[in-house]
Design a protein around this motif. Sequence first.
Motif, PDB file in Angstrom:
ATOM      1  N   GLU A   1       8.479   5.878 -69.133  1.00 18.84           N
ATOM      2  CA  GLU A   1       9.749   6.460 -68.672  1.00 18.84           C
ATOM      3  C   GLU A   1      10.035   6.028 -67.237  1.00 18.84           C
ATOM      4  OE1 GLU A   1      12.121   8.281 -70.125  1.00 18.84           O
ATOM      5  OE2 GLU A   1      11.096   7.992 -72.036  1.00 18.84           O
ATOM      6  N   LEU A   2       9.005   5.986 -66.404  1.00 17.38           N
ATOM      7  CA  LEU A   2       9.187   5.528 -65.025  1.00 17.38           C
ATOM      8  C   LEU A   2       9.683   4.088 -64.997  1.00 17.38           C
ATOM      9  CD1 LEU A   2       8.833   5.692 -61.933  1.00 17.38           C
ATOM     10  CD2 LEU A   2       6.424   5.040 -62.294  1.00 17.38           C
ATOM     11  N   ALA A   3       9.110   3.227 -65.833  1.00 17.18           N
ATOM     12  CA  ALA A   3       9.487   1.815 -65.842  1.00 17.18           C
ATOM     13  C   ALA A   3      10.975   1.640 -66.149  1.00 17.18           C
ATOM     14  CB  ALA A   3       8.638   1.059 -66.858  1.00 17.18           C
ATOM     15  N   ARG A   4      11.510   2.460 -67.029  1.00 14.40           N
ATOM     16  CA  ARG A   4      12.943   2.371 -67.358  1.00 14.40           C
ATOM     17  C   ARG A   4      13.800   2.615 -66.123  1.00 14.40           C
ATOM     18  NH1 ARG A   4      11.473   5.632 -72.426  1.00 14.40           N
ATOM     19  NH2 ARG A   4      11.311   4.054 -74.061  1.00 14.40           N
ATOM     20  N   ARG A   5      13.316   3.450 -65.229  1.00 15.50           N
ATOM     21  CA  ARG A   5      14.069   3.737 -64.009  1.00 15.50           C
ATOM     22  C   ARG A   5      13.823   2.687 -62.928  1.00 15.50           C
ATOM     23  NH1 ARG A   5      13.227   7.283 -67.398  1.00 15.50           N
ATOM     24  NH2 ARG A   5      14.512   9.146 -67.639  1.00 15.50           N
ATOM     25  N   LEU A   6      12.629   2.113 -62.914  1.00 16.83           N
ATOM     26  CA  LEU A   6      12.341   1.056 -61.950  1.00 16.83           C
ATOM     27  C   LEU A   6      13.188  -0.184 -62.220  1.00 16.83           C
ATOM     28  CD1 LEU A   6       8.440   1.220 -61.645  1.00 16.83           C
ATOM     29  CD2 LEU A   6      10.169   2.299 -60.183  1.00 16.83           C
ATOM     30  N   ALA A   7      13.652  -0.333 -63.436  1.00 17.55           N
ATOM     31  CA  ALA A   7      14.482  -1.495 -63.780  1.00 17.55           C
ATOM     32  C   ALA A   7      15.764  -1.543 -62.968  1.00 17.55           C
ATOM     33  CB  ALA A   7      14.812  -1.474 -65.273  1.00 17.55           C
ATOM     34  N   ARG A   8      16.154  -0.422 -62.385  1.00 19.53           N
ATOM     35  CA  ARG A   8      17.398  -0.365 -61.607  1.00 19.53           C
ATOM     36  C   ARG A   8      17.193  -0.694 -60.137  1.00 19.53           C
ATOM     37  NH1 ARG A   8      18.077   5.773 -63.731  1.00 19.53           N
ATOM     38  NH2 ARG A   8      18.100   5.333 -65.989  1.00 19.53           N
ATOM     39  N   ILE A   9      15.945  -0.858 -59.714  1.00 16.57           N
ATOM     40  CA  ILE A   9      15.663  -1.087 -58.294  1.00 16.57           C
ATOM     41  C   ILE A   9      15.467  -2.579 -58.048  1.00 16.57           C
ATOM     42  CG2 ILE A   9      14.124  -0.529 -56.385  1.00 16.57           C
ATOM     43  CD1 ILE A   9      13.367   2.028 -57.858  1.00 16.57           C
ATOM     44  N   PRO A  10      16.315  -3.200 -57.242  1.00 17.74           N
ATOM     45  CA  PRO A  10      16.239  -4.658 -57.059  1.00 17.74           C
ATOM     46  C   PRO A  10      15.051  -5.088 -56.201  1.00 17.74           C
ATOM     47  CG  PRO A  10      17.939  -3.734 -55.642  1.00 17.74           C
ATOM     48  CD  PRO A  10      17.439  -2.598 -56.497  1.00 17.74           C
TER      49      PRO A  10
END
Length: 342
Positions: free
Chosen positions: A106-115
Amino acid sequence: MFAAERRQLILEMVRANGAVSLRELARVVQTSEVTVRRDVRALEAEGLLDRRHGGAVLPGGFTRESGFPQKSHLATAEKTAIADLAASFVEEGEAVVVGAGTTTQELARRLARIPGLTVVTNSLLVAQALAHANRVEVVMTGGTLRGSNYALVGSGAEQSLQGLRVTRAFLSGSGLTAERGLSTSNMLSASVDRALVQAAAEVVVLADHTKLGTDTMFQTVPTDLISRLVTDEPPAHDDRAGAELQALADQGVRVSVAGTGAGCGAGGTDGASGVVGGETMPPGSRARRDVPLPGQRRTHTAGPGAGPGVSGGPGGQLRGAGGPLGPQEAGERARVADLRRR
């Protein structure tokens, strides 16, 4: 549903998953947590399962590891809130390692938004969540695939992490106690997690409240190496989870509590009032409650009337490594104490 039917279903869920939270049991059998707790107590008296903080586990003291399909359906709201909060600690351009698990996925899905991120992982699920993130570089370890949690383990995974250095590691596990720290049920997974820890300047543990106080076979991260714990708000009746949080804070772990209440937005707060778990927060702020400066980091200056945990001098202020605690930090410490009293 009759009590006998409920208890049979509860027993089947625990046998299938190894550990199940009271919230999840109540949802599946469609009754209140109070009723489920009574059923679990009755099953424990028969020796069919053991009660744990906020849930039930297989009898025998140590929980066995559930497979990914079972774990992915447990405590989903809590995992989402924890992942939202954990992602807020990551900044553009960082290099991090992310271990295997449903919460780290779940964390990885949110990290995808951080450039600009570089993410090192031994998890196929974490890599998959980041596969289409154009501005995130994903580095995978080598190793042997462990099918139950889609993770790469073994000497190949550990050797590929040698010489690596990143800002922080995000890890999950099967249990967390103040005495032993983070633990898991599988020896190969534990060994790779320890290698991930060695590569990071800071270790962040992601664990929902059902894992607090649960101990499993293989230690992965001792308590003194855990920089921060990101968890959810324990139920009001779960005073043992509150006590475990206090014990972790006293040993130097910075505790961040994510809100999971109904009506919470992406940041975990009620957009209108900004109230989370009884704490008033500014509108638009994230649902976090950090509990810094644990007991062992206080400095005590003897002086007239100074009591335990209070330095001498005007006002009897608590002091951390950097000086007197401000009102906010003192309030955060008081909130953890409140969790313990529940």
